[in-house]
Design a protein around this motif. Structure first.
Motif, short mmCIF file in Angstrom:
data_model
loop_
_atom_site.label_atom_id
_atom_site.label_comp_id
_atom_site.label_asym_id
_atom_site.label_seq_id
_atom_site.Cartn_x
_atom_site.Cartn_y
_atom_site.Cartn_z
N ALA A 1 0.84 -1.20 0.00
CA ALA A 1 0.00 0.00 0.00
C ALA A 1 0.87 1.24 0.00
O ALA A 1 1.97 1.25 0.57
N HIS A 2 0.38 2.27 -0.66
CA HIS A 2 1.03 3.58 -0.68
C HIS A 2 -0.07 4.61 -0.48
O HIS A 2 -0.92 4.80 -1.34
N LEU A 3 -0.06 5.27 0.67
CA LEU A 3 -1.11 6.21 1.03
C LEU A 3 -0.51 7.60 1.17
O LEU A 3 0.52 7.77 1.84
N SER A 4 -1.13 8.58 0.57
CA SER A 4 -0.67 9.96 0.72
C SER A 4 -1.86 10.90 0.58
O SER A 4 -2.78 10.63 -0.19
N ASP A 5 -1.81 11.97 1.32
CA ASP A 5 -2.92 12.93 1.26
C ASP A 5 -2.51 14.18 2.05
O ASP A 5 -1.59 14.15 2.87
N GLY A 6 -3.23 15.25 1.79
CA GLY A 6 -3.09 16.45 2.59
C GLY A 6 -4.23 16.53 3.59
O GLY A 6 -5.21 15.79 3.52
#
Length: 387
Positions: free
Chosen positions: A250-255
């Motif tokens: 999994a690769h999770l990114s967000d602001g």
């Protein structure tokens, strides 16, 4: 997705007791669904309401087949794996009622739900639940907070929230200070699978979450007073690795910002509220990734990097590949990698642990030479051929 209803479970408790070990092939269930009319499209609203009713019917039959404890603890997993394709379990249905009231269509159906395939799929979900129980998780995040004065401080707000949330979800959190082996994730050793990482000798955890989190304490907007207002913005980037294969799952990114949380106490409280809100979503995403990884491992095997030392020439590499295929039960596939100065690498896809893999080879011989297992990690096996 609608949560699985405890009221339904209570209603079906007597049915569970009467069901015994063998379920009927078809279960007739009445259920109701509703949907809003959008852009005056009543036909679509009817279809959506009917589908919701059929899903509800299957959901109620699931309540007969599965204990209430399993449902309440794993409702998201069952929703994703079973209820998302509920129409596949409905053999026949009749629409009993159709009503429209204040822009909402309500449909009642009587559905015949087939239990054979449903039970098989639920058994698969149960197996995944058993494998998820007590999963060992290591969380290693680099978190920093930047104040309005530009001073940078190290924090662990999201790490703490994630640890608490995963613990409630049944995971066992490994303290980084006591984790055996190296915490860094190095590049893969095989050119065949560049997406794969070798987790160096880290066997105390099943999964690792690594990444960065940045939180910025923003100065008050001119429209607000200078005190009593503590907005926070920032972003995160997280990667999840399975230590048994070194695969990034999994690769999770967000602001993020302060929208929807209280900003009236302190910057620290605002950051905590943001992390708590985002934390549950991250847990859901990681759990889903782990389930998909487990399912794939069951079907295709997990990746094991096999290094063989002492092969005489290139022809020997192909011959040793045949030995692997013959000697290791549970081997789904094996791909040949590099061969340099007597050292060959293989990418094996194996159903089981690297210990199982090593055990299967440790008693074999190759051209009269003993096969010695000289190294095992969570996703690598090193073999040396005796001279």
């Amino acid at each position: 997705m609608n949560a699985l209803k405890l009221t339904v479970l209570c209603y079906l408790a007597a049915t569970v007791a009467l069901a015994g070990d063998k379920q009927p092939e078809l279960v007739t269930q009445e259920a109701t669904g509703e949907a809003a009319i959008v852009d005056n499209n009543r036909d679509k609203a009817f279809q959506d309401a009917k589908n919701a009713a059929l899903r509800e019917a299957v959901e109620q039959v699931v309540g007969v087949l599965v204990s209430s404890t399993t449902l309440t603890a794993n409702n998201q997993l069952i929703s994703d794996r079973i209820l998302s394709r509920s129409d596949g379990y409905v053999r026949k249905y009749d629409v009993l009622e159709k009503q429209e009231d204040k822009g909402v269509v309500r449909v009642k159906v009587r559905a015949q739900v087939g239990t054979a395939q449903l039970d098989r799929d639920l058994q698969a979900v149960r197996a995944l639940i058993d494998r998820l129980a007590g999963g060992r998780l290591l969380i290693v995040l680099q978190e920093q907070s930047a104040g309005p004065d530009k001073v940078i401080t190290q924090t662990n707000v999201l790490s703490q929230i994630l640890a608490e949330t995963f613990q409630k979800d049944g995971w066992r959190i490994i303290d980084p200070a006591f984790a055996a082996g190296k915490l860094e994730v190095s590049s893969g050793v095989s050119l065949l699978t560049p997406e794969k990482k070798v987790i160096q000798d880290l066997r105390s955890a099943d999964y690792i979450i690594t990444g960065t989190v940045t939180m910025r304490h923003e100065p008050p907007n001119a429209a607000f007073p200078l005190s009593g207002y503590y907005p926070v913005t920032g972003e995160f980037e997280l990667k999840v690795f399975a230590t048994d294969s070194g695969t990034q799952i999994a690769h999770l990114s967000d602001g993020f910002n302060s929208q929807g949380v209280s900003v009236s106490v302190s910057y620290e409280r605002t950051a905590h509220s943001i992390a708590k809100t985002r934390g549950q979503k991250i847990v859901d995403e990681v759990r889903k990734a782990v389930v998909n990884h487990l399912s794939s491992s069951e079907q295709n095997g997990k990746a094991v990097v096999v290094t063989v030392l002492g092969l005489a020439d290139y022809a020997s590499v192909g011959e040793f590949k045949k030995l692997l295929a013959q000697a290791v039960t549970g081997l789904r596939d094996v791909k040949q990698g590099d061969f340099v100065k007597g050292k060959a690498t293989f990418d094996a896809f194996f159903v089981g642990t690297t210990d199982d893999f090593a055990e299967a080879l440790s008693k074999k011989t190759y051209k009269g030479k003993k096969v010695s297992v000289t190294g095992v990690t969570g996703n690598t096996v090193e073999i040396t051929l005796a001279k």
